[in-house]
Scaffold this active site. Structure first.
Site, short mmCIF file in Angstrom:
data_model
loop_
_atom_site.label_atom_id
_atom_site.label_comp_id
_atom_site.label_asym_id
_atom_site.label_seq_id
_atom_site.Cartn_x
_atom_site.Cartn_y
_atom_site.Cartn_z
N HIS A 1 0.83 -1.22 0.00
CA HIS A 1 0.00 0.00 0.00
C HIS A 1 0.87 1.26 0.00
O HIS A 1 0.44 2.30 0.49
CB HIS A 1 -0.96 0.02 1.19
CG HIS A 1 -1.69 -1.28 1.38
ND1 HIS A 1 -2.90 -1.55 0.78
CD2 HIS A 1 -1.35 -2.39 2.06
CE1 HIS A 1 -3.28 -2.78 1.11
NE2 HIS A 1 -2.35 -3.32 1.89
N GLU B 1 9.69 7.97 -17.18
CA GLU B 1 8.35 8.52 -17.43
C GLU B 1 7.86 8.16 -18.83
O GLU B 1 6.70 7.80 -19.04
CB GLU B 1 8.36 10.05 -17.28
CG GLU B 1 8.49 10.52 -15.86
CD GLU B 1 8.66 12.02 -15.79
OE1 GLU B 1 7.75 12.68 -15.28
OE2 GLU B 1 9.70 12.54 -16.24
N LYS C 1 15.85 21.87 -12.00
CA LYS C 1 15.18 20.59 -12.22
C LYS C 1 16.05 19.52 -12.88
O LYS C 1 16.87 19.81 -13.75
CB LYS C 1 13.95 20.79 -13.13
CG LYS C 1 12.86 21.60 -12.48
CD LYS C 1 12.01 20.77 -11.57
CE LYS C 1 11.01 19.98 -12.38
NZ LYS C 1 10.14 19.20 -11.51
#
Ligand code: ARG
Length: 461
Positions: free
Chosen positions: A162, A296, A289
């Site tokens: 979970h 991705e 960044k």
């Protein structure tokens, strides 16, 4: 005038008006099916060899065809071959050029054959070749996983359920989970290869042919394991392509799960790993960044491969037997699935090899989730308490530790004993991360020694 000269279309004999440019563009497949040119030539030469052996064409014709095809192959390879949309597909383009080069022998090549069994043969050959190239890429990626797993065989990582800290696992063990998935993916590809590797040629348009052909001989020449047993099935079905896309979809699903984990792990909040800069990109506006673009994109491309599977299933579902032009639409999804999976595997093999691990961050994360609570319950159970009672007792201890803002191992013995008199000094060994890992020492368990054993089994293959 020779009837086949009346138009550039080999089939134009019974037509009274030319095709519009739009229809031509709409129906042509040469722009994408030309990538099967090697398979088309190989299959044609095998077919011609059989025709000559059966004395359906002469030995001289076969020699012309072989010579001509060798020339066509060279032209395609060196870029001088002129592909023509007017000639619809790879098959007609090659046949037309062959005929231009060798004359009548080229026109005899199509004896006892149709483009329907021809394309089915080409695509099976193409897919077989693609699987043979894919399997080593998969193996390469697995080797990267094994190498990193070996390095990190004893590195503790919070195992989640979970997405909450559950129990300690080793990072090596975690990576080996993906190795296992890849094993099954490889099996699926090999399995699909077996069913793909049957010869449709000889089915002709749909009903077989009136010439005394020898299909087994052609199968042997082309390395097929056997022939498709039913001519209608041979030209119609594309289940092998669907099966391949299903295997690709499954593989991408696995890689997508790994991608999701990589993205999480390299988030500074986790900070478990770093991916080499060459697999990341920056932002055009935010100078700080570093984005995990490769994982991705792999996650994103998974959707695209699922799409190809759905496209092929849908393509087939409404088709009456036998061949329908719909089938021409099988190629782009199939080719793109092959390309996407190949590229993704290559890049993942490299990316995994370039991962650096931050073991402190992994340990820190483990310290926060009472990851050894189950070990404490197991300890009590070994002392004779029924497991359900032990579970409840540890629940109370966790609550207490939470109140005090400490880990279970940091509770004083006296405090622990207030929950159960069965607890003694020995319990602290059990509550450590390394103790917890070492205790799971059965096959398939996370203990470092088991991880190493699994790696050596995997390497032995
Ligand atoms: N380009 C076609 C395909 O990809 C080849 C078979 C065409 N057959 C036909 N009868 N039109 O399926």
């Amino acid at each position: 005038m020779n009837p086949s000269d009346s138009s550039q279309y080999t089939w134009a004999g019974r037509f009274s008006e030319p095709m519009s440019d739009l229809v031509k563009r709409y129906t042509a497949s040469v722009n994408f099916d030309r990538r099967m040119w090697r398979q088309d030539i190989r299959a044609s030469v095998a077919h011609a060899t059989m025709l000559a052996r059966q004395e359906i064409i002469s030995a001289g014709d076969l020699a012309d065809i072989e010579r001509g095809m060798a020339q066509v192959g060279r032209e395609i390879e060196n870029g001088s071959f002129v592909w023509s949309l007017d000639l619809e597909d790879v098959h007609l383009n090659i046949e037309k050029r062959l005929t231009a080069l060798v004359g009548d022998a080229g026109k005899r090549l199509h004896t006892g054959r149709s483009r329907n069994d021809q394309v089915a043969t080409d695509i099976r050959l193409y897919l077989r070749d693609a699987i043979d190239e894919l399997l080593p890429l998969l193996r390469q990626f697995q080797t990267s996983l094994l190498n990193l797993a070996e390095k990190e065989a004893a590195t503790p990582l919070p195992g989640f359920t979970h997405l909450q800290v559950a129990q300690p696992v080793t990072f090596g063990h975690h990576l080996l989970a993906y190795f296992e998935m890849m094993q099954r993916d490889a099996e699926r590809f090999s399995d699909c290869r077996r069913r793909t590797n049957r010869l449709p040629l000889g089915a002709a348009a749909l009903a077989g042919t009136t010439y005394p052909i020898d299909r087994h001989f052609v199968a042997e020449l082309l390395g097929f394991d056997g022939v498709c047993e039913n001519s209608l099935d041979a030209v119609s079905d594309r289940d092998f392509a669907i099966e391949f896309c299903a295997a690709c979809a499954m593989l991408m699903m696995h890689l997508s799960r790994l991608s999701e984990e990589l993205v999480l792990w390299m988030n500074p909040r986790f900070g478990f790993i770093r991916i080499a800069d060459r697999f990341c990109t920056g932002s055009s506006i935010m100078p700080q960044k570093k984005n995990p673009d490769v994982p991705e994109l792999a996650r994103g491309k998974t959707g695209r491969v699922y799409g190809h599977l759905t496209a092929l299933l849908t393509l087939m579902k409404g088709q009456p037997l036998a061949y329908n032009k719909d089938n021409q639409e099988d190629k782009e999804p199939l080719f793109d699935a092959i390309d996407t999976v190949s590229d993704t595997l290559c890049i993942f093999a490299e990316m995994i090899a370039g991962i650096t691990v931050n073991p402190e961050k992994m340990r820190d994360a483990l310290a926060e989730g009472f990851a050894t609570a189950t070990d404490l319950a197991d300890f009590l159970t070994r002392k004779g308490l029924p497991f359900r009672d032990a579970h409840a007792t540890v629940g109370l201890a966790v609550r207490r530790a939470e109140e005090l803002g400490v880990d279970l191992a940091q509770l004083p013995l006296a405090e622990l004993q207030s929950f159960s008199p069965l607890l003694d000094e020995e319990v602290f060994a059990v509550l450590t991360i390394d103790g917890s890992l070492a205790a799971r020492a059965h096959i398939g368990g996370t203990a470092p020694e088991q991880v190493l054993a699994a790696i050596s089994r995997a390497r032995r293959g």
